[in-house]
Design an enzyme around this catalytic site. Sequence first.
Site, PDB file in Angstrom:
ATOM      1  N   TRP A 130       0.701  -1.190   0.087  1.00  0.00           N
ATOM      2  CA  TRP A 130      -0.120  -0.092   0.045  1.00  0.00           C
ATOM      3  C   TRP A 130       0.961   1.416  -0.051  1.00  0.00           C
ATOM      4  O   TRP A 130       0.304   2.378  -0.255  1.00  0.00           O
ATOM      5  CB  TRP A 130      -1.067   0.048   1.254  1.00  0.00           C
ATOM      6  CG  TRP A 130      -2.109  -0.880   1.231  1.00  0.00           C
ATOM      7  CD1 TRP A 130      -2.037  -2.137   0.300  1.00  0.00           C
ATOM      8  CD2 TRP A 130      -3.182  -1.282   1.988  1.00  0.00           C
ATOM      9  NE1 TRP A 130      -3.328  -2.884   0.501  1.00  0.00           N
ATOM     10  CE2 TRP A 130      -3.828  -2.201   1.652  1.00  0.00           C
ATOM     11  CE3 TRP A 130      -3.590  -0.339   3.283  1.00  0.00           C
ATOM     12  CZ2 TRP A 130      -5.082  -2.477   2.506  1.00  0.00           C
ATOM     13  CZ3 TRP A 130      -4.664  -0.819   4.051  1.00  0.00           C
ATOM     14  CH2 TRP A 130      -5.375  -1.772   3.783  1.00  0.00           C
ATOM     15  N   HIS A 178      12.611  -2.665  -0.833  1.00  0.00           N
ATOM     16  CA  HIS A 178      11.780  -1.979  -2.082  1.00  0.00           C
ATOM     17  C   HIS A 178      12.684  -1.010  -2.443  1.00  0.00           C
ATOM     18  O   HIS A 178      13.267  -0.273  -1.988  1.00  0.00           O
ATOM     19  CB  HIS A 178      10.433  -1.533  -1.570  1.00  0.00           C
ATOM     20  CG  HIS A 178       9.506  -1.205  -2.309  1.00  0.00           C
ATOM     21  ND1 HIS A 178       9.617  -0.097  -3.118  1.00  0.00           N
ATOM     22  CD2 HIS A 178       8.413  -1.820  -2.964  1.00  0.00           C
ATOM     23  CE1 HIS A 178       8.666  -0.209  -3.918  1.00  0.00           C
ATOM     24  NE2 HIS A 178       7.993  -1.132  -4.015  1.00  0.00           N
ATOM     25  N   GLY A 208       4.926   1.429 -10.478  1.00  0.00           N
ATOM     26  CA  GLY A 208       4.277   2.716 -10.497  1.00  0.00           C
ATOM     27  C   GLY A 208       4.265   3.647 -11.815  1.00  0.00           C
ATOM     28  O   GLY A 208       3.712   4.556 -11.818  1.00  0.00           O
ATOM     29  N   GLY A 262       1.492  -2.996  -6.138  1.00  0.00           N
ATOM     30  CA  GLY A 262       1.363  -1.442  -5.438  1.00  0.00           C
ATOM     31  C   GLY A 262      -0.172  -0.932  -5.715  1.00  0.00           C
ATOM     32  O   GLY A 262      -1.080  -1.237  -5.111  1.00  0.00           O
ATOM     33  N   GLY A 263      -0.151  -0.121  -6.671  1.00  0.00           N
ATOM     34  CA  GLY A 263      -1.319   0.728  -7.193  1.00  0.00           C
ATOM     35  C   GLY A 263      -2.600  -0.127  -7.069  1.00  0.00           C
ATOM     36  O   GLY A 263      -3.481   0.228  -6.590  1.00  0.00           O
TER      37      GLY A 263
HETATM   38  C1  PEP Z   1       5.149  -1.939  -5.685  1.00  0.00           C
HETATM   39  O1  PEP Z   1       5.289  -0.935  -4.951  1.00  0.00           O
HETATM   40  O2  PEP Z   1       5.867  -2.814  -5.188  1.00  0.00           O
HETATM   41  C2  PEP Z   1       4.742  -2.005  -6.904  1.00  0.00           C
HETATM   42  C3  PEP Z   1       4.971  -3.185  -7.693  1.00  0.00           C
HETATM   43  O3  PEP Z   1       3.842  -0.914  -7.376  1.00  0.00           O
HETATM   44  P1  PEP Z   1       2.952  -1.023  -8.605  1.00  0.00           P
HETATM   45  O4  PEP Z   1       2.161  -2.137  -8.612  1.00  0.00           O
HETATM   46  O5  PEP Z   1       2.082   0.291  -8.477  1.00  0.00           O
HETATM   47  O6  PEP Z   1       3.941  -0.817  -9.916  1.00  0.00           O
END
Ligand code: PEP
Length: 252
Positions: free
Chosen positions: A11, A95, A173, A234-235
């Site tokens: 998140w 991360h 992202g 993530g998103g």
């Molecule tokens: C993450 O934050 O680990 C990620 C994969 O983000 P997103 O799915 O938004 O690319």
Amino acid sequence: MNRRYIIAGNWKMNKTPAEAAALIEEIKPLVSDASCQVVVGVPFIDLPAALEATKGSQIGVAAQNCYWEKAGAFTGEVSADMLREMGVQYVILGHSERRTYFGDTDMTVQKRVRGALDAGLTVILCVGETLEQREQDITGEIVAMQTKIALGGVSVEELSRVVIAYEPVWAIGTGRTATAQQANEVCALIRSVLSGLYGPEAADQALIQYGGSMNAANAAELLAQPDVDGGLIGGASLKAPDFAAIVAAASR
Ligand code: PEP
């Protein structure tokens, strides 16, 4: 080898405690039939609310970082022991946002992994190359190095509490997802690194996720790859129906 998929939401710095509880209440009924592991990675401040909201469900809770020392004069830090005592089971470490914005290095990630494993947590260890590194054709070297350094001192028994998330930095992202073939290629490479470190059996059992703009539309194809054992999301993890669709894709 039949590995059980793991779908984990990251998140990031989103949701207040009340919002976190509400989102988990929304997610819960949508993932109650999941056959994969389901985890939500929430900000530190949301952990009590998330632990309360997930009680009695099969959803695990992850923190997004931890410090390696157990206690002491480290203002602003949170130790793995503290997380464990609250009932947190997982911690996301290394991360790319921690590496880029907060000075995490391969060596500090190694120390965090050590602290987390010593406390009894399961680690979701993120590795991945930048766009420049991919263009220089050094993806394999970078990802192998990050994996080897982070796992320095980790025993084969402890490896069962490490999930590796391959997250190409250029895909996080950005809405730009690795192709299924690119994702599988690097996940397979990580598995071969693990085989070199721990032997083929341990490597075969290890869970390796893909992360980077995974969403409800592309999850099935990515998850169908033989070396991709789940996703770090993530998103799309902030929208209950989208997260649930990814969990469903991993539950087939
Ligand atoms: C993450 O934050 O680990 C990620 C994969 O983000 P997103 O799915 O938004 O690319």
